[in-house]
Write a protein that holds these residues in place. Structure first.
Motif, PDB file in Angstrom:
ATOM      1  N   GLY A  14     -36.001-114.660  43.005  1.00  0.00           N
ATOM      2  CA  GLY A  14     -36.375-116.013  42.609  1.00  0.00           C
ATOM      3  C   GLY A  14     -36.044-117.025  43.684  1.00  0.00           C
ATOM      4  N   GLY A  15     -35.949-118.255  43.278  1.00  0.00           N
ATOM      5  CA  GLY A  15     -35.739-119.338  44.225  1.00  0.00           C
ATOM      6  C   GLY A  15     -34.280-119.653  44.472  1.00  0.00           C
ATOM      7  N   PHE A  16     -34.079-120.742  45.178  1.00  0.00           N
ATOM      8  CA  PHE A  16     -32.741-121.236  45.483  1.00  0.00           C
ATOM      9  C   PHE A  16     -32.295-122.195  44.382  1.00  0.00           C
ATOM     10  CE2 PHE A  16     -35.922-123.963  47.313  1.00  0.00           C
ATOM     11  CZ  PHE A  16     -35.488-125.247  47.020  1.00  0.00           C
ATOM     12  N   ALA A  17     -31.020-122.520  44.372  1.00  0.00           N
ATOM     13  CA  ALA A  17     -30.512-123.436  43.354  1.00  0.00           C
ATOM     14  C   ALA A  17     -29.145-123.952  43.763  1.00  0.00           C
ATOM     15  CB  ALA A  17     -30.414-122.734  41.996  1.00  0.00           C
ATOM     16  N   VAL A  18     -28.808-125.095  43.234  1.00  0.00           N
ATOM     17  CA  VAL A  18     -27.454-125.634  43.334  1.00  0.00           C
ATOM     18  C   VAL A  18     -26.895-125.713  41.927  1.00  0.00           C
ATOM     19  CG1 VAL A  18     -26.050-127.637  43.927  1.00  0.00           C
ATOM     20  CG2 VAL A  18     -27.918-126.941  45.436  1.00  0.00           C
ATOM     21  N   ASN A  19     -25.678-125.242  41.755  1.00  0.00           N
ATOM     22  CA  ASN A  19     -24.992-125.338  40.478  1.00  0.00           C
ATOM     23  C   ASN A  19     -23.602-125.906  40.683  1.00  0.00           C
ATOM     24  OD1 ASN A  19     -26.455-123.936  38.012  1.00  0.00           O
ATOM     25  ND2 ASN A  19     -26.963-122.724  39.821  1.00  0.00           N
ATOM     26  N   VAL A  20     -23.111-126.577  39.654  1.00  0.00           N
ATOM     27  CA  VAL A  20     -21.764-127.155  39.703  1.00  0.00           C
ATOM     28  C   VAL A  20     -20.999-126.652  38.482  1.00  0.00           C
ATOM     29  CG1 VAL A  20     -20.390-129.265  39.773  1.00  0.00           C
ATOM     30  CG2 VAL A  20     -22.613-129.189  40.922  1.00  0.00           C
ATOM     31  N   PHE A  21     -19.727-126.323  38.717  1.00  0.00           N
ATOM     32  CA  PHE A  21     -18.888-125.742  37.675  1.00  0.00           C
ATOM     33  C   PHE A  21     -17.547-126.469  37.608  1.00  0.00           C
ATOM     34  CE2 PHE A  21     -21.570-122.554  39.663  1.00  0.00           C
ATOM     35  CZ  PHE A  21     -22.278-122.049  38.580  1.00  0.00           C
ATOM     36  N   LEU A  22     -16.982-126.468  36.420  1.00  0.00           N
ATOM     37  CA  LEU A  22     -15.660-127.053  36.176  1.00  0.00           C
ATOM     38  C   LEU A  22     -14.778-125.983  35.558  1.00  0.00           C
ATOM     39  CD1 LEU A  22     -13.942-129.709  36.115  1.00  0.00           C
ATOM     40  CD2 LEU A  22     -14.775-130.026  33.761  1.00  0.00           C
TER      41      LEU A  22
ATOM     42  N   GLU B 102     -32.420-132.108  48.193  1.00  0.00           N
ATOM     43  CA  GLU B 102     -32.516-132.944  49.394  1.00  0.00           C
ATOM     44  C   GLU B 102     -31.311-133.861  49.556  1.00  0.00           C
ATOM     45  OE1 GLU B 102     -36.059-135.140  49.943  1.00  0.00           O
ATOM     46  OE2 GLU B 102     -37.356-133.387  50.041  1.00  0.00           O
ATOM     47  N   GLN B 103     -30.713-134.275  48.448  1.00  0.00           N
ATOM     48  CA  GLN B 103     -29.575-135.171  48.535  1.00  0.00           C
ATOM     49  C   GLN B 103     -28.381-134.520  49.230  1.00  0.00           C
ATOM     50  OE1 GLN B 103     -27.517-135.741  44.584  1.00  0.00           O
ATOM     51  NE2 GLN B 103     -29.255-134.511  43.874  1.00  0.00           N
ATOM     52  N   LEU B 104     -28.413-133.196  49.390  1.00  0.00           N
ATOM     53  CA  LEU B 104     -27.333-132.484  50.057  1.00  0.00           C
ATOM     54  C   LEU B 104     -27.598-132.287  51.544  1.00  0.00           C
ATOM     55  CD1 LEU B 104     -26.743-129.682  47.396  1.00  0.00           C
ATOM     56  CD2 LEU B 104     -25.702-131.953  47.523  1.00  0.00           C
ATOM     57  N   SER B 105     -28.733-132.774  52.032  1.00  0.00           N
ATOM     58  CA  SER B 105     -29.109-132.581  53.426  1.00  0.00           C
ATOM     59  C   SER B 105     -28.981-133.884  54.202  1.00  0.00           C
ATOM     60  CB  SER B 105     -30.553-132.086  53.512  1.00  0.00           C
ATOM     61  OG  SER B 105     -31.054-132.174  54.826  1.00  0.00           O
ATOM     62  N   TYR B 106     -28.337-133.837  55.355  1.00  0.00           N
ATOM     63  CA  TYR B 106     -28.303-135.040  56.185  1.00  0.00           C
ATOM     64  C   TYR B 106     -29.557-135.166  57.043  1.00  0.00           C
ATOM     65  CZ  TYR B 106     -26.931-132.186  60.252  1.00  0.00           C
ATOM     66  OH  TYR B 106     -26.906-131.270  61.270  1.00  0.00           O
ATOM     67  N   THR B 107     -30.276-134.061  57.268  1.00  0.00           N
ATOM     68  CA  THR B 107     -31.423-134.134  58.174  1.00  0.00           C
ATOM     69  C   THR B 107     -32.539-135.004  57.606  1.00  0.00           C
ATOM     70  OG1 THR B 107     -32.270-132.053  57.255  1.00  0.00           O
ATOM     71  CG2 THR B 107     -30.950-131.918  59.254  1.00  0.00           C
ATOM     72  N   PHE B 108     -32.856-134.842  56.326  1.00  0.00           N
ATOM     73  CA  PHE B 108     -33.909-135.665  55.750  1.00  0.00           C
ATOM     74  C   PHE B 108     -33.523-137.143  55.760  1.00  0.00           C
ATOM     75  CE2 PHE B 108     -35.087-131.651  53.381  1.00  0.00           C
ATOM     76  CZ  PHE B 108     -36.226-131.422  54.130  1.00  0.00           C
ATOM     77  N   ALA B 109     -32.258-137.426  55.503  1.00  0.00           N
ATOM     78  CA  ALA B 109     -31.811-138.818  55.522  1.00  0.00           C
ATOM     79  C   ALA B 109     -32.020-139.437  56.902  1.00  0.00           C
ATOM     80  CB  ALA B 109     -30.340-138.897  55.123  1.00  0.00           C
ATOM     81  N   LEU B 110     -31.725-138.676  57.948  1.00  0.00           N
ATOM     82  CA  LEU B 110     -31.922-139.182  59.304  1.00  0.00           C
ATOM     83  C   LEU B 110     -33.405-139.337  59.626  1.00  0.00           C
ATOM     84  CD1 LEU B 110     -29.264-137.101  61.293  1.00  0.00           C
ATOM     85  CD2 LEU B 110     -29.136-139.523  60.671  1.00  0.00           C
TER      86      LEU B 110
END
Length: 234
Positions: free
Chosen positions: A155-163, A181-189
């Motif tokens: 399947g695809g990629f994903a970001v998950n957050v756990f506590l 995208e919010q985790l990438s600095y390249t797009f922001a630049l």
């Protein structure tokens, strides 16, 4: 510079007009910042779901998910797309994850970030070294963890957050696609540049350079060439 880019120039105005246009844009930028703050506030109020006691595989063998936290309370995982035995893995995942080189800042926030893949750990660690990735990698090849957090094998990629609360792990957030995208600095630049990403889908003035989507991205061999063990780039 090509003939196309030589003609792709913004209008030239005086200082007063430029500052007025910038101030108009700044109003929208500030509104977007406040909206992102509001989204983050809503994210902090999301409910969570308890998870089973998963066992992953790390460099030293089997490890419980709760122990991947290394004593911290919060964990971010990036689930890297994977094809067993492939010479090169997903270029988007490879390019994104090799950006994250100084994650010690998360220590002050009682958090850690790691990569999880459904591939065999030996292959994963070899690929990590090949492309110059400096994160900690784990494999979920022998568990249903990847599938259960929306990153199944094949399947695809994903970001998950756990506590973590004691020995219990809760899932608190998930995203995929452009949500990462919010985790990438390249797009922001790149988005700061007058020509932006130069991709066909973007709303740009007539005559601006535009190419097929993804055509400007680094592919996995490019990442290895720039940041792998054969270079001094790191």
């Amino acid at each position: 510079m090509t003939d196309q880019t030589a003609r792709a120039l913004p209008p030239i105005v005086d200082q007063q007009s430029w500052r007025a246009a910038l101030a108009d844009l700044r109003t929208r930028e500030k509104a977007a910042t406040r909206e992102l703050d509001a989204i983050a506030a809503q994210r902090r109020r999301l409910p969570m779901v308890a998870l089973p006691d998963y066992t992953l595989i790390g460099p030293d063998g089997e490890i419980r998910l709760v122990d991947v936290f290394e004593g911290r309370s919060q964990l971010i995982t990036y689930h890297h797309m994977w094809s067993d035995g492939a010479q090169w893995q997903c270029g988007g995942c490879t390019g994104l994850t090799t950006q994250w080189t100084r994650l010690g800042v998360l220590d002050n926030y009682d958090a850690r970030m790691v990569i999880v893949t459904n591939g065999p750990i030996d292959e994963a660690l070899a690929y990590r070294a090949k492309v110059g990735n400096r994160m900690d990698w784990y494999s979920s090849a022998d568990s249903s963890f990847g599938a259960d957090v929306d990153a199944p094998p094949g399947g695809g990629f994903a970001v998950n957050v756990f506590l973590r609360d004691g020995d219990t792990v809760y899932r608190t957030w998930h995203t995929t696609g452009r949500g990462t995208e919010q985790l990438s600095y390249t797009f922001a630049l790149i988005d700061l540049l007058p020509w932006g990403r130069q991709e066909e889908w973007q709303d740009s003035p007539a005559g601006w350079p535009q190419s097929p989507t993804y055509s400007g991205w680094l592919d996995s061999p490019d990442v290895a060439r720039l940041y792998g063990p054969a270079t001094d780039a790191r």
